[in-house]
Design an enzyme around this catalytic site. Structure first.
Site, mmCIF file in Angstrom:
data_model
loop_
_atom_site.group_PDB
_atom_site.id
_atom_site.type_symbol
_atom_site.label_atom_id
_atom_site.label_comp_id
_atom_site.label_asym_id
_atom_site.label_seq_id
_atom_site.Cartn_x
_atom_site.Cartn_y
_atom_site.Cartn_z
ATOM 1 N N THR A 188 0.740 -1.258 0.000
ATOM 2 C CA THR A 188 0.000 0.000 0.000
ATOM 3 C C THR A 188 0.773 1.314 0.000
ATOM 4 O O THR A 188 1.622 1.550 0.867
ATOM 5 C CB THR A 188 -0.860 0.032 1.288
ATOM 6 O OG1 THR A 188 -1.429 -1.242 1.464
ATOM 7 C CG2 THR A 188 -1.908 1.102 1.207
ATOM 8 N N ARG A 216 -10.744 -11.395 -1.646
ATOM 9 C CA ARG A 216 -10.206 -10.866 -0.380
ATOM 10 C C ARG A 216 -10.073 -9.326 -0.469
ATOM 11 O O ARG A 216 -9.586 -8.790 -1.450
ATOM 12 C CB ARG A 216 -8.839 -11.502 -0.115
ATOM 13 C CG ARG A 216 -8.164 -11.027 1.176
ATOM 14 C CD ARG A 216 -7.168 -9.917 0.930
ATOM 15 N NE ARG A 216 -6.453 -9.530 2.144
ATOM 16 C CZ ARG A 216 -5.736 -8.420 2.251
ATOM 17 N NH1 ARG A 216 -5.629 -7.587 1.234
ATOM 18 N NH2 ARG A 216 -5.114 -8.118 3.371
ATOM 19 N N VAL A 217 -10.529 -8.657 0.562
ATOM 20 C CA VAL A 217 -10.369 -7.202 0.638
ATOM 21 C C VAL A 217 -9.607 -6.882 1.919
ATOM 22 O O VAL A 217 -9.899 -7.450 2.970
ATOM 23 C CB VAL A 217 -11.757 -6.502 0.642
ATOM 24 C CG1 VAL A 217 -11.614 -5.012 0.900
ATOM 25 C CG2 VAL A 217 -12.483 -6.743 -0.680
ATOM 26 N N GLY A 218 -8.627 -5.994 1.803
ATOM 27 C CA GLY A 218 -7.823 -5.629 2.976
ATOM 28 C C GLY A 218 -8.310 -4.334 3.606
ATOM 29 O O GLY A 218 -9.467 -3.938 3.454
ATOM 30 N N ASP A 219 -7.389 -3.672 4.287
ATOM 31 C CA ASP A 219 -7.745 -2.461 5.034
ATOM 32 C C ASP A 219 -7.814 -1.201 4.177
ATOM 33 O O ASP A 219 -8.408 -0.209 4.583
ATOM 34 C CB ASP A 219 -6.694 -2.217 6.124
ATOM 35 C CG ASP A 219 -5.308 -2.005 5.512
ATOM 36 O OD1 ASP A 219 -4.819 -2.941 4.843
ATOM 37 O OD2 ASP A 219 -4.731 -0.916 5.670
ATOM 38 N N THR A 239 -0.188 0.494 6.543
ATOM 39 C CA THR A 239 0.303 -0.421 5.525
ATOM 40 C C THR A 239 0.603 -1.752 6.222
ATOM 41 O O THR A 239 0.807 -1.786 7.431
ATOM 42 C CB THR A 239 1.557 0.141 4.817
ATOM 43 O OG1 THR A 239 1.991 -0.796 3.826
ATOM 44 C CG2 THR A 239 2.703 0.397 5.773
ATOM 45 N N GLY A 240 0.608 -2.810 5.454
ATOM 46 C CA GLY A 240 0.899 -4.114 6.050
ATOM 47 C C GLY A 240 -0.319 -5.012 6.042
ATOM 48 O O GLY A 240 -1.236 -4.831 5.233
ATOM 49 N N GLY A 242 -3.498 -6.299 6.222
ATOM 50 C CA GLY A 242 -4.778 -5.607 6.335
ATOM 51 C C GLY A 242 -5.728 -6.227 7.345
ATOM 52 O O GLY A 242 -6.473 -5.514 8.025
#
Ligand code: GLY
Length: 328
Positions: A188, A216-219, A239-240, A242
């Site tokens: 990110t 899949r959806v992250g932060d 970042t990282g 999620g």
């Protein structure tokens, strides 16, 4: 692990929650169009060593562009960078070979927009802004976001480059799924900008974890997790990994800690420690935060070594190494 007078801060935090804010009357509502002179000059910070991206935002701010437009300019640099395998064009695909992008933006008025699992569109941070400004919604997903982009004339682009296809095919021979996020494999771009008026806004853009499960959806598209801005207080971006950022609503947490009197540095440290406390000290994933407050103070913290961020102010664009909590 660093403790940074944690007990003292917890006490301050508990006392702060006892103070009930007064209801806003018409006369004491914030006036978002009010011009507040930012004496220290505009600031742009972004995750990782995205030198050109942060310079683009810093120069845009210096030439009077507003905070949100400047933050999106930074995201656009990485969205177009085919060597960056975690954002935009050239981003690593999911395990089925689809490149899907997530992004969000939040402005100084507290408005926000977000897109998730978008294919074939490079500039998803700008698309998130369009969701915010041109629809009655906050978040659009997948085909819905893509049709909306098409209706606005966004170009269709195959985001899978030859190089990222080759890496994916190589990976699929063993299909080992262990995402390691660090300087060699950063993810990110998260950007926070303060403009000449002192307004703060931010943007996030990512292709998410390499070879993630389809869907899949992250932060980075979740307001409060990947990004949060409150123009009275400041902003934070993540970042990282999620999943861990979402579980702790990390960016919102940092802004709320700053509201209670934490410095940006202490607020970022506390958000990282909250993850470590939940996981134990054998955490094998990376999470990092950066934060900017209304006074122009910057904080940053990460679980593991290897995270850096960029800061542009007064014509200087610096890459800064961040303290980590776990040395392994
Ligand atoms: N931080 C980006 C992601 O987990 O998708």
């Amino acid at each position: 692990m660093k403790r940074r007078s944690f007990l003292g801060k917890t006490l301050i935090g508990s006392l702060a929650t006892l103070i009930v804010p007064k209801a806003l009357s018409a006369s004491n509502k914030p006036n978002f169009s009010e011009v507040i002179k930012n004496e220290k000059g505009p600031i742009s910070i972004c995750t990782w060593n995205f030198v050109k991206a942060n310079a683009a935002a810093g120069k845009a701010l210096e030439s009077d562009l507003d905070a949100l437009s400047s933050a999106i300019k930074a995201a656009e640099v990485e969205e177009l960078n085919d060597k960056n395998t975690t954002v935009g064009y050239g981003g690593a695909p999911d395990r089925e070979g689809n490149v899907t992008l997530d992004a969000c933006v939040m402005d100084h008025k507290g408005d926000c927009g977000s897109v998730v699992a978008v294919q074939n569109i490079v500039h998803v941070a700008a698309l998130a802004r369009d969701v915010m400004e041109k629809t009655p919604h906050v978040m659009l997903a997948a085909e819905g976001a893509e049709s909306f982009a098409k209706s606005l004339g966004y170009k269709q682009t195959n985001l899978l480059t030859e190089e990222s296809k080759e890496s994916w095919l190589e990976w699929s021979k063993n299909s080992k799924y262990k995402p390691i996020i660090n300087i060699e494999n950063h993810d990110t771009i998260g950007v926070l900008c303060m403009d000449k008026k002192g307004n703060i806004a931010g943007a996030c853009s990512t292709s998410g974890l390499s070879y993630k499960m389809k869907g899949r959806v992250g932060d980075s598209s979740i307001i409060g997790s990947g990004l949060y801005v409150d123009n009275e207080i400041g902003g934070a971006v993540a970042t990282g990994m999620g999943e861990e950022i979402i579980k702790t609503v990390g960016s919102f947490l940092i802004v709320e800690l700053m509201r209670q009197g934490y410095s940006p540095q202490d607020a970022c440290d506390e958000a990282i420690q909250r993850i470590i406390r939940k996981q134990g000290e054998h955490v094998d994933f990376q999470v990092a935060y950066i934060a900017l407050d209304k006074q122009g103070r910057v904080g940053s913290s990460s679980i593991h070594k290897g995270f850096t961020y960029m800061k542009y102010q007064n014509g200087e664009n610096k890459n800064i190494e961040v303290n980590n909590f776990i040395n392994s």
